[in-house]
Structures are given as C-alpha cells and as structure tokens.
Design a protein around this motif. Structure first.
Motif, mmCIF file in Angstrom:
data_model
loop_
_atom_site.group_PDB
_atom_site.id
_atom_site.type_symbol
_atom_site.label_atom_id
_atom_site.label_comp_id
_atom_site.label_asym_id
_atom_site.label_seq_id
_atom_site.Cartn_x
_atom_site.Cartn_y
_atom_site.Cartn_z
ATOM 1 N N ARG A 128 0.850 -1.191 0.000
ATOM 2 C CA ARG A 128 0.000 0.000 0.000
ATOM 3 C C ARG A 128 0.893 1.251 0.000
ATOM 4 O O ARG A 128 0.668 2.182 -0.771
ATOM 5 N N ARG A 165 2.471 1.717 -3.424
ATOM 6 C CA ARG A 165 1.559 2.273 -4.437
ATOM 7 C C ARG A 165 1.409 3.779 -4.264
ATOM 8 O O ARG A 165 1.440 4.535 -5.233
ATOM 9 N N ALA A 166 1.254 4.209 -3.008
ATOM 10 C CA ALA A 166 1.081 5.638 -2.760
ATOM 11 C C ALA A 166 2.345 6.395 -3.169
ATOM 12 O O ALA A 166 2.285 7.466 -3.776
ATOM 13 N N GLN A 180 2.610 6.716 -6.938
ATOM 14 C CA GLN A 180 1.688 7.733 -7.449
ATOM 15 C C GLN A 180 2.221 9.136 -7.149
ATOM 16 O O GLN A 180 2.208 10.016 -8.012
ATOM 17 N N SER A 209 -3.360 18.577 -6.653
ATOM 18 C CA SER A 209 -3.711 17.391 -5.867
ATOM 19 C C SER A 209 -2.528 16.852 -5.059
ATOM 20 O O SER A 209 -2.625 15.798 -4.436
ATOM 21 N N ALA A 236 -3.225 16.093 -1.414
ATOM 22 C CA ALA A 236 -3.951 14.840 -1.177
ATOM 23 C C ALA A 236 -3.003 13.655 -1.225
ATOM 24 O O ALA A 236 -3.108 12.718 -0.423
ATOM 25 N N TRP A 237 -2.038 13.698 -2.151
ATOM 26 C CA TRP A 237 -1.087 12.583 -2.236
ATOM 27 C C TRP A 237 -0.112 12.584 -1.059
ATOM 28 O O TRP A 237 0.303 11.520 -0.594
ATOM 29 N N GLU A 256 -0.933 13.456 1.917
ATOM 30 C CA GLU A 256 -1.753 12.902 2.986
ATOM 31 C C GLU A 256 -1.907 11.374 2.831
ATOM 32 O O GLU A 256 -1.763 10.621 3.785
ATOM 33 N N GLU A 257 -2.164 10.935 1.615
ATOM 34 C CA GLU A 257 -2.346 9.500 1.377
ATOM 35 C C GLU A 257 -1.035 8.743 1.642
ATOM 36 O O GLU A 257 -1.030 7.672 2.240
ATOM 37 N N ARG A 282 -0.578 8.582 5.359
ATOM 38 C CA ARG A 282 -1.476 7.609 5.990
ATOM 39 C C ARG A 282 -1.036 6.177 5.721
ATOM 40 O O ARG A 282 -1.282 5.287 6.528
ATOM 41 N N THR A 289 -9.030 2.133 -2.109
ATOM 42 C CA THR A 289 -7.748 1.817 -2.738
ATOM 43 C C THR A 289 -6.905 3.080 -2.642
ATOM 44 O O THR A 289 -7.411 4.136 -2.259
ATOM 45 N N THR A 290 -5.630 2.971 -3.004
ATOM 46 C CA THR A 290 -4.751 4.135 -2.949
ATOM 47 C C THR A 290 -5.340 5.304 -3.740
ATOM 48 O O THR A 290 -5.400 6.431 -3.248
ATOM 49 N N GLU A 292 -8.654 6.616 -2.112
ATOM 50 C CA GLU A 292 -8.399 7.364 -0.883
ATOM 51 C C GLU A 292 -7.874 8.763 -1.197
ATOM 52 O O GLU A 292 -8.293 9.746 -0.599
ATOM 53 N N ALA A 293 -6.909 8.834 -2.125
ATOM 54 C CA ALA A 293 -6.331 10.136 -2.455
ATOM 55 C C ALA A 293 -7.406 11.038 -3.062
ATOM 56 O O ALA A 293 -7.443 12.241 -2.783
ATOM 57 N N LEU A 350 -9.441 12.381 -0.286
ATOM 58 C CA LEU A 350 -8.705 13.421 0.443
ATOM 59 C C LEU A 350 -8.702 14.740 -0.335
ATOM 60 O O LEU A 350 -8.880 15.813 0.236
ATOM 61 N N HIS A 351 -8.515 14.622 -1.639
ATOM 62 C CA HIS A 351 -8.479 15.832 -2.469
ATOM 63 C C HIS A 351 -9.833 16.550 -2.445
ATOM 64 O O HIS A 351 -9.897 17.770 -2.301
ATOM 65 N N LEU A 399 -14.813 13.377 7.963
ATOM 66 C CA LEU A 399 -13.431 13.566 7.519
ATOM 67 C C LEU A 399 -12.911 14.943 7.906
ATOM 68 O O LEU A 399 -11.723 15.145 8.013
#
Ligand SMILES: Nc1ncnc2c1ncn2[C@@H]1O[C@H](COP(=O)(O)OP(=O)(O)OP(=O)(O)O)[C@@H](O)[C@H]1O
Ligand SMILES: [Mg+2]
Ligand SMILES: [Zn+2]
Lengths: 357, 196
Positions: free
Chosen positions: A149, A152-153, A156, A173, A176-177, A179-180, A183, B144-145, B148-149, B152-153, B195
């Motif tokens: 996991r 993958r993040a 990306q 974005s 957001a990435w 943060e992902e 996490r 999924t990745t 989730e992103a 979040l966005h 969230l």
C-alpha cells in the motif's frame, strides 16, 4: 505444517528420487560438490517457486534438460502436495494439490542462510527494509500488505511530482497525495518498529553467544510517527521534491541498523562477525514468530557449522531443536552434534543413514 | 484463419474486459450458430444502449434522457450527496437500501501514474453542486490508494463548506465497491465517519 519429503526431477545434479524428511534437525552431509546445497535449494524452490541463490532461474534446470520440478509432501497443511516447476522458456508453475496457492500462508514459512544472504548484513539498506517488510507479513499476516500500500502511494506521488516538474500537471492534488502517502506510512513504520522491538533482545542475546560481541538491531524512522506530522514534513520539502522529480523523504529511505559496539556491521564487521550476525538475525526472527504463537519457519542453513567452534555448534543446535524443522548442510555429519536424521549426499543422490529413535 | 466478418467479430469481442482470445472465439461461434432473431437482439441492445443511454446532466450517472432516475425521483434527499467513482458503484449502494440521498459520479479516481488529474474527473462540477442546500457529502470512492487520495483531495476542496464523511472502513483495504456485498456495504454506510 512441515515438509515430510522432497522429490526433485531434472533439478541441478540431484537424482530424480524422493527423500524423506523429519521434524527437528536434519543434516545433509557429503563431500564438496555432492549436491547438499542443491538439495536445500530444491526445497526452497518447492516452497517459494524461485531460487534462494539469485541468478538465473533456468540455471536450476539440470544441464541438458528442458524443464525441472520439485514436489514437496506437506504434513499438517491444508494441502498435501506442493509442486514447483519451470522450463527454459520461462514458464513457471506453483501448485498446491493442482491449484495455484491463494496465499503464502498455505505453505510453511522458510528462512535461509546461504553465503549470498550475507547481503542482508553487508548490502545496502534496501535489502534490510525489504526483509523486515517480509517479516512483518510473516508475524502479522493481516498487515502483510502495508508495504505494498505504501509502495503504491509512493509511486503515485512520485509520478505526480515528476509530471508537475515537467510541466505536465498542476500541483493541485499534491496535498492529497502527501496525505495518502503519510497515511500509508504510519502503520508501516509502526509495524517495522514493533517487529524490530521483538527482535532486539533475542538478536542481542544470540549474537553475543555466537561470538559477535555486543550487537544491536535498531530501527528509527526518519519520519514523524504521526501521519499528519509526516504530511506536514512532506509539504515543507515540496520545493526540494519538485526540483528533484521524486520524493526525497520518507520511510522508503529508512535504515534498519545492525551494529556491533555501536558501529555498523555493514561497514566495519569482519566476514565472520557478519555471518554470525546474519545467523543471529534469522534465529531471532524465528524466536519472534514463536513468541507470537506462530509456527516457526523451516530453517535452511547452508554450511553454517564450518566456521563455528564446538561450543557454538552445540548452542545453535539447542536453539533449533525446541520446535519446528531445520535442515543443515555440512561436509561431515558430526559438525551437527544434535540431529534427528542424517542424510548422506553423494553425486546428487541422497541416502538416509540414521534416524534418531 | 477465419473469413473477414468472423475475425472482425472475434476482434471486437476480445476487446471486452475479461474476454480473452479463446473466449471471444467461443462467443463468436455461439453467435454464428444462434438463431437470427436472438443474435440480432444482442446487436440491437448494444445499439440502443449507445443511442439512448447517456450521462445524467446533474450527477453523471447513466441516464436515458437528460436526467437519471435517481435525480428525477422527488423523494430523494437532495441535501445528501454520495460521491462514487463509476456508475457501476451506484448499484451496490442502492441495493443496500440504506441511502436516500443523491449521487455524484466522478468518472474515475486520481492516478498520476495514468495521467489522471483532478481536471479529468467531475470534481469542479461537484464543488459547484455543493451549495446552501447540501448538508453532507459522503465520499464513497474505493478504499484503494487512488480512491483514498481522491477522497482526500475532494474533502480538501469542500473544507468548511459542508459536512464531509467517508464510508467507514470495515470494508477491506484495497476493496472496490463493485465487489463488496450488501451487508458489509450497508454497515459501512451507516457507520460513516466525518473527515473534516
Ligand atoms: N543445472 C545443473 N545441472 C547439473 N549439475 C549442476 C547444475 N547446477 C549445478 N550443478 C552441479 O552441482 C554440483 C554442486 O552441488 P552443490 O552446490 O549442491 O554442492 P555441495 O554439496 O553443496 O558442495 P559444497 O560442500 O562444496 O558446498 C556441482 O558439481 C555442479 O556442477
Ligand atoms: Mg554447498
Ligand atoms: Zn442523476
């Protein structure tokens, strides 16, 4: 779950015949070039479907043959016959009672000591991280996908950073990435810390007794423990990342330190200290599994005894004989003082000479 | 080698997801042997779906006409919007019977590796839809990745404007909605967490 027997076919110099295996310690003994290491490799290949020696998979196929295979008889497992095969075209199969395995939990875990495995101590940090992440999957199967996991993040985020740098995407974005990624990192870092914590005491104790002196395994991630704090660190370093075109901060760069008297074994350890540290590490992992009530892995130990004195040979046997299965190679059977079964190997053919009552 | 029309059919069929070359051949020969009426009914159904079914102008779900059945339904609660990746994700949520609001279909998830950026999804349209009447947005993108992103966005874009919730996990990590059973999904819906 244990391996009750192995039957190679078209595999290196090994004869196409079955060898029965016991619980406890088994020694494969015989002269140089007999096929002892090949037999360990065959068992590993049977379990995992690739070589433990690295190198080209096709090298395992006997000279002059087009394909090779290994069948293992499993006992106490959901399935009975585990088959691995490969041919020179690169076709590979790994089947349990004729069906593909649904997870690695369907077969015994395996831990290998080979000269090549010294890379774990001597090699770059990536080896130790990957090894630790595999150990996490063995210790806590439900957490086994944490590193995928995270991977993958990271892939990306790296792709986005590279595209922003090249002017092909906006950075809208990226937050957001961050943060992902953070996490995904948090539980992975926590699992790594917990795994290393479980290894600490047994590693130090075993390393000491195997003659490494005062040795220590440690892991301290470079990133903040909490996801939002790591996300903030990523945001702070954004300019650097955009200049570089990839993520320059995160647990993908962490080191799992193996040290002796406060100094890196990788950089300063002698060959013998590195070998003993590797052995201590594998034994400590086995202990951690046992401590969690998980079955100990099948231990495949190639030529570990030759560099140990009599006292340390006894110590290793004592550490291995409490439970599970261990297969050791030695030129002389007496190098393994405690053993359930002794199997003589000559010209690729094995003969069981003695089984303890 | 097959004659032109047959190999065309095989080629077209093998473009479908999950259909390999051999399955495509089997299907093609099945169609060839089938009664004319049956085979042409399939062709008509395909033509009809392409001609009549488009995307809803409000939520981008599949619709016969300008709006989908859910957006047309006056009993649905318009203050509650559930955001999903694909039209197919609406079906399992509807099946749970737990959701009385309306949907917003993004048309995918963020994936820089595949070159999918916010502008490639219907995110701007969502932000425009969220006005004074909307009180809650449920993010039901996949766990999924990329899902989730994306969540979040979007939650970043909606910050301080509206309550944003995420389907409670309990859904396995890496799960996509399309393959989740109703009971699990129903629980995830009733246990959604805030969230922001
Ligand atoms: N693909 C192959 N086909 C046939 N023989 C092979 C193949 N690969 C290796 N061998 C042979 O296998 C023998 C080596 O076996 P192995 O490495 O198992 O020996 P060993 O018993 O472990 O010896 P040592 O005590 O020196 O470690 C060599 O004679 C080698 O030529
Ligand atoms: Mg050898
Ligand atoms: Zn609609």
């Amino acid at each position: 779950m244990r391996v009750g027997g192995v039957e190679p076919c078209g595999f290196r110099n090994l004869a196409d015949s079955a060898t029965e295996l016991s619980d406890g310690i088994t020694v494969f003994h015989g002269p140089n070039g007999a096929g002892k290491t090949n037999l360990l490799e065959a068992i590993y290949f049977g379990l995992v479907a690739h070589s433990c020696r690295g190198g080209r998979a096709g090298d395992m196929i006997r000279h002059g043959e087009d394909s090779g295979r290994v069948e293992l008889n499993l006992e106490g497992a959901p399935g009975r016959v585990l088959l691995s095969s490969l041919d020179r075209g690169g076709e590979r199969r790994h089947l349990l009672d004729g069906r593909p395995l649904s997870s690695a939990l369907e077969r015994p875990l395996v831990s290998v000591f080979l000269p090549e495995r010294l890379q774990l101590v001597k090699g770059p940090p990536a080896h130790r991280r990957a090894h630790l992440d595999r150990l996490i999957a063995a210790l806590w199967p439900a957490r086994g996908d944490l590193h995928q996991r995270f991977g993958r993040a990271l892939a990306q985020r790296n792709a986005l950073v590279a595209r922003v740098r090249g002017g092909h995407a906006s950075s809208a974005s990226l937050g957001a990435w961050d943060e992902e990624l953070a996490r995904a990192a948090e539980p992975l870092v926590k699992a790594r810390e917990q795994a290393v914590e479980m290894l600490r005491a047994p590693f130090a104790g075993l390393a000491e007794r195997l003659g490494v002196g005062s040795a220590e395994i440690s892991y301290r991630s470079r990133v903040a423990a909490d996801a939002s704090a790591f996300a903030a660190e990523l945001a702070e370093r954004r300019t650097g990342d955009l200049g570089r075109g990839y993520t320059g901060h995160g647990p993908q760069l962490d080191e799992v330190a193996l040290e002796r008297e406060g100094r890196s074994l990788r950089r300063f350890g002698s060959q013998g200290q590195q070998r003993a540290a590797l052995l201590a590490l594998l034994l400590a992992e086995r202990q951690a599994l046992i401590d969690l009530g998980r079955p100990p892995p099948l231990m495949l130990l190639d030529d570990v005894m030759s560099e140990l004195d009599a006292e340390r040979r006894g110590l290793l046997c004592a550490a291995l004989s409490d439970s599970g299965q261990a297969l050791l190679t030695a030129t002389d059977a007496d190098q393994v003082p405690v053993r359930e079964r002794a199997i003589a190997v000559a010209n690729g053919r094995s003969t069981t000479l003695a089984v303890a009552a | 080698m097959q004659a032109g029309p047959i190999s065309n059919l095989i080629a077209e069929l093998s473009k479908l997801p999950g259909i390999g070359r051999r399955t495509a051949q089997r299907l093609a020969f099945h169609i060839l042997r089938a009664e004319e009426g049956e085979a042409l009914a399939l062709a008509d159904a395909i033509r009809e779906v392409k001609e009549k079914v488009g995307l809803c102008e409000i939520c981008f779900n599949l619709a016969e006409g300008p709006r989908c059945l859910i957006c047309e339904d006056t009993r649905r609660d318009r203050s509650l919007i559930c955001v999903v990746e694909e039209p197919a994700d609406v079906i399992p949520i509807e099946r749970t019977g737990e959701f009385g609001g309306v949907y917003h279909v993004l048309g995918g998830a963020l994936s820089p590796i595949d070159g999918i950026d916010p502008e490639d999804l219907r995110i701007t349209e969502l932000l425009e839809r969220v006005n004074g009447d909307v009180t809650e947005v449920v993010l039901a993108t996949n766990h999924t990745t990329t899902g989730e992103a994306t969540a979040l966005h979007i939650s970043e874009g909606l910050r301080d404007r509206v309550t944003v919730t995420r389907l409670a996990s309990g859904l396995p990590v890496g799960a996509d909605l399309e393959h989740t059973d109703e009971v699990t999904l129903g629980k995830a819906l009733s246990g959604r967490r805030s969230l922001s």
